[in-house]
Design an enzyme around this catalytic site. Structure first.
Site, PDB file in Angstrom:
ATOM      1  N   SER A   2      45.046  41.680  37.693  1.00 54.39           N
ATOM      2  CA  SER A   2      44.661  40.390  37.537  1.00 54.39           C
ATOM      3  C   SER A   2      44.054  39.982  36.016  1.00 54.39           C
ATOM      4  O   SER A   2      43.509  40.750  35.489  1.00 54.39           O
ATOM      5  CB  SER A   2      43.956  39.668  38.352  1.00 54.39           C
ATOM      6  OG  SER A   2      43.522  38.425  38.204  1.00 54.39           O
ATOM      7  N   TYR A  15      37.059  39.452  44.506  1.00 54.49           N
ATOM      8  CA  TYR A  15      38.296  39.965  43.970  1.00 54.49           C
ATOM      9  C   TYR A  15      38.136  40.368  42.452  1.00 54.49           C
ATOM     10  O   TYR A  15      39.047  41.090  42.201  1.00 54.49           O
ATOM     11  CB  TYR A  15      39.038  38.447  43.922  1.00 54.49           C
ATOM     12  CG  TYR A  15      40.347  38.529  43.520  1.00 54.49           C
ATOM     13  CD1 TYR A  15      41.498  38.957  44.481  1.00 54.49           C
ATOM     14  CD2 TYR A  15      40.960  38.032  42.434  1.00 54.49           C
ATOM     15  CE1 TYR A  15      42.838  39.165  44.043  1.00 54.49           C
ATOM     16  CE2 TYR A  15      42.066  38.308  42.003  1.00 54.49           C
ATOM     17  CZ  TYR A  15      43.134  38.531  42.820  1.00 54.49           C
ATOM     18  OH  TYR A  15      44.463  38.743  42.334  1.00 54.49           O
TER      19      TYR A  15
END
Length: 240
Positions: A135, A148
Site C-alpha cells: 500500500s 493496517y
C-alpha cells in the site's frame, strides 16, 4: 513476463482489486486459481470459469489448508493480494485486540507463510514471480489505520529483503503499492479513489514488464515526497 499459459495463485481474488486482476490475467491467457472467504462471491467467480478455493488466511491453519488444497500442482505466479483493514482508532473507543491479531496475520504472516511453502515449486519454473500487494501507506502511515499501515510496511520490508535473497533465481519479486482504491474495503473513506480496474491494470503491467516495484496512482507522488522530505510525507498521511 508473458502471462499467457502461466498458472497464477491469487489470494483475495473474488472482490475488489483481486477480482479485476483475475479477469485481466484470464483475458491474457493465464490460468487463475483464486482464493476468498465469501461463498457467494466465490460461486460467482466459479461461474465465470475460474478455479476457486475457499481460504481463511487470518491464521496458520487456513494457510496450511490452502497449500494442501493446491496439491502438487505447478505455480508460476503467486499474488499475495488478500488483506484486512482493521478499525484500530483509540479516538473512537477501545480497539478490538482479536481483530488486530487477525489483521496482522492476514496482511503479514499469511503472505510470508505462503511464500515459504511455495518458493520451492516456484524455483522449478523457468520464469516465476511473487507479487506482494502492499500500500502507499507502507511508505507513510495514516493515523486512523495503524495496524493496517504497520502490516503493509512490514510486508514491504520483507519484500525488499526477499528480492535480494532470490535475485539469482528464476523468481522475480514484485511489490505493488496501490493508493486508495474504490473497493468495499474503502467504502467509508472520503478520499479520492482510483478504480479497481485501473489499479489491477497497472499491477498486471508490472508483472508483464518485469518491474520490481509498481507505485500506482497517487503513491507515485507520495514516493517522490517521501524521498525528498520524509517528515512532510508523514505529516500529509497522518492527517487521514
Amino acid at each position: 513476463m508473458d502471462v499467457n499459459g502461466k498458472v497464477v495463485l491469487l489470494t483475495g481474488g473474488s472482490a475488489g482489486i483481486g477480482r479485476e486482476i483475475a479477469h485481466q490475467l484470464k483475458a491474457k491467457g493465464a490460468g487463475v486459481v483464486l482464493t476468498g472467504r465469501d461463498p457467494a462471491r466465490l460461486d460467482a467467480m466459479r461461474t465465470e470459469g475460474f478455479e476457486v478455493l475457499a481460504a481463511d488466511l487470518s491464521n496458520a491453519a487456513g494457510v496450511d489448508a490452502l497449500v494442501a488444497a493446491l496439491g502438487d500442482r505447478s505455480i508460476d505466479i503467486l499474488i499475495n493480494n488478500a488483506g484486512q483493514l482493521v478499525d484500530h482508532d483509540f479516538r473512537k473507543g477501545a480497539p478490538d485486540a482479536d481483530a488486530a491479531d487477525d489483521g496482522i496475520y492476514a496482511n503479514l504472516s499469511a503472505p510470508i507463510r505462503l511464500i515459504t511453502a511455495l518458493v520451492p515449486r516456484l524455483r522449478d519454473r523457468p520464469q516465476a514471480a511473487i507479487v506482494n500487494v502492499t500500500s502507499g501507506l507502507a511508505i507513510a502511515p495514516a493515523a486512523r489505520q495503524p495496524v493496517y499501515c504497520a502490516t503493509k510496511a512490514g510486508l514491504r520490508f520483507y519484500t525488499l529483503a526477499l528480492r535480494e535473497q532470490l535475485r539469482d533465481t528464476s523468481i522475480r519479486v514484485i511489490e505493488a503499492l496501490p493508493p486508495v482504491v474504490d473497493t468495499q474495503m474503502n467504502a467509508g473513506n472520503p478520499m479520492k479513489k482510483m478504480s479497481a480496474d485501473e489499479c489491477a491494470r497497472q499491477i498486471v503491467a508490472a508483472i508483464e514488464r518485469g518491474r520490481d516495484e509498481a507505485n500506482i496512482g497517487m503513491t507515485r507522488t507520495l514516493r517522490i515526497v517521501e524521498s525528498i522530505a520524509p517528515s512532510l510525507a508523514r505529516r500529509i498521511t497522518l492527517r487521514f
